[in-house]
Design an enzyme around this catalytic site. Structure first.
Site, mmCIF file in Angstrom:
data_model
loop_
_atom_site.group_PDB
_atom_site.id
_atom_site.type_symbol
_atom_site.label_atom_id
_atom_site.label_comp_id
_atom_site.label_asym_id
_atom_site.label_seq_id
_atom_site.Cartn_x
_atom_site.Cartn_y
_atom_site.Cartn_z
ATOM 1 N N GLY A 198 0.763 -1.326 -0.178
ATOM 2 C CA GLY A 198 0.108 0.078 0.092
ATOM 3 C C GLY A 198 0.854 1.230 -0.043
ATOM 4 O O GLY A 198 2.097 1.251 0.613
ATOM 5 N N GLN A 208 3.018 9.703 1.104
ATOM 6 C CA GLN A 208 4.087 9.272 1.302
ATOM 7 C C GLN A 208 5.023 9.689 0.024
ATOM 8 O O GLN A 208 6.344 9.570 0.069
ATOM 9 C CB GLN A 208 3.928 7.880 1.312
ATOM 10 C CG GLN A 208 3.302 7.354 2.376
ATOM 11 C CD GLN A 208 3.324 5.801 2.822
ATOM 12 O OE1 GLN A 208 2.432 5.246 2.041
ATOM 13 N NE2 GLN A 208 4.392 5.082 3.177
ATOM 14 N N CYS A 236 5.881 -0.301 6.903
ATOM 15 C CA CYS A 236 5.783 0.724 6.217
ATOM 16 C C CYS A 236 6.773 1.510 5.100
ATOM 17 O O CYS A 236 7.800 1.284 5.693
ATOM 18 C CB CYS A 236 5.305 2.093 7.266
ATOM 19 S SG CYS A 236 4.640 3.570 6.193
ATOM 20 N N LEU A 237 6.215 1.585 3.898
ATOM 21 C CA LEU A 237 7.446 2.039 3.084
ATOM 22 C C LEU A 237 8.404 3.262 3.594
ATOM 23 O O LEU A 237 9.286 3.498 3.085
ATOM 24 C CB LEU A 237 6.875 2.191 1.838
ATOM 25 C CG LEU A 237 6.294 0.900 1.005
ATOM 26 C CD1 LEU A 237 5.776 1.301 -0.423
ATOM 27 C CD2 LEU A 237 7.428 -0.141 0.680
ATOM 28 N N HIS A 251 -4.210 1.381 7.629
ATOM 29 C CA HIS A 251 -2.811 1.762 7.596
ATOM 30 C C HIS A 251 -2.657 2.863 6.717
ATOM 31 O O HIS A 251 -2.237 4.144 7.116
ATOM 32 C CB HIS A 251 -1.772 0.704 7.359
ATOM 33 C CG HIS A 251 -0.194 1.299 7.224
ATOM 34 N ND1 HIS A 251 0.653 0.797 8.212
ATOM 35 C CD2 HIS A 251 0.201 2.051 6.440
ATOM 36 C CE1 HIS A 251 1.617 1.448 7.806
ATOM 37 N NE2 HIS A 251 1.597 2.196 6.796
ATOM 38 N N GLU A 252 -3.238 2.922 5.771
ATOM 39 C CA GLU A 252 -3.059 3.841 4.260
ATOM 40 C C GLU A 252 -4.146 5.029 4.829
ATOM 41 O O GLU A 252 -3.738 6.092 4.350
ATOM 42 C CB GLU A 252 -3.413 3.458 3.027
ATOM 43 C CG GLU A 252 -2.511 1.996 2.541
ATOM 44 C CD GLU A 252 -1.012 2.428 2.655
ATOM 45 O OE1 GLU A 252 -0.424 3.458 2.581
ATOM 46 O OE2 GLU A 252 -0.317 1.254 3.092
ATOM 47 N N HIS A 277 -2.514 7.426 7.076
ATOM 48 C CA HIS A 277 -1.545 8.227 6.559
ATOM 49 C C HIS A 277 -2.015 9.638 5.778
ATOM 50 O O HIS A 277 -1.571 10.476 5.793
ATOM 51 C CB HIS A 277 -0.760 7.557 5.226
ATOM 52 C CG HIS A 277 0.159 6.705 5.396
ATOM 53 N ND1 HIS A 277 1.408 7.297 6.209
ATOM 54 C CD2 HIS A 277 0.561 5.527 5.143
ATOM 55 C CE1 HIS A 277 2.360 6.099 6.203
ATOM 56 N NE2 HIS A 277 1.870 5.309 5.654
HETATM 57 ZN ZN ZN Z 1 2.764 3.353 5.722
#
Ligand code: ZN
Length: 158
Positions: free
Chosen positions: A46, A51, A88-89, A130-131, A134
């Site tokens: 995701g 991000q 998380c990226l 999670h997304e 963000h």
């Molecule tokens: Zn993330």
């Protein structure tokens, strides 16, 4: 197609609230394609627009069942509970235990601005939460129970 730079923890953009998308534009369409490319390139499940430094309420997800694009997503319903490792990226190489609902129902617009409803359990439910966090400037690291740990490539690790 183009890859975007993934912002990492410490970048203030990750803690800002994203604005709703009012209309689809060629620029936003390009952003969505770039987000998908960037997510796949990084082996993420995701990615949220902040991000890649864009404060718009856009999320891309693929848990291995095909791409999902969520614009202005809203969680309609949750139930149950799951506790597991989350990464998380924007926090590369790390993971930590987070408790999330085990079922999540989401309403959003797709890339053509048509309303879509998704229901997810387990990993998909986790990815929705999670997304969408963000988009409100929230990082999973604020929810981690215990310590963050380094991720390994050990397949046996759950
Ligand atoms: Zn993330």
């Amino acid at each position: 197609m183009a890859l975007r730079t993934i912002r990492t923890e410490g970048d203030p953009v990750l803690h800002k609230i994203s604005r709703p998308v009012k209309e689809m534009t060629p620029k936003l369409r390009t952003l969505i394609f770039d987000m998908l490319d960037t997510m796949y390139e990084a082996y993420g499940v995701g990615l949220a627009a902040p991000q890649v430094g864009v404060l718009k309420r856009i999320v891309t997800i693929d848990i291995g069942e095909g791409p999902i694009v969520l614009i202005n997503p809203e969680i309609l319903e949750t139930s149950g509970e799951q506790t597991g490792d989350e990464g998380c990226l924007s926090v590369p190489g790390m993971a930590g235990q987070v408790t999330r609902p085990n079922y999540v129902k989401v309403k959003a617009l797709d890339e053509n601005m048509n309303e879509v409803i998704y229901e997810g359990t387990e990993l998909l439910a986790r990815a929705f939460c999670h997304e969408i966090d963000h988009l409100d400037g929230k990082m999973y690291t604020e929810l981690v129970e215990g310590e963050l740990h380094r991720t390994t490539y050990d397949e046996d690790e759950e």
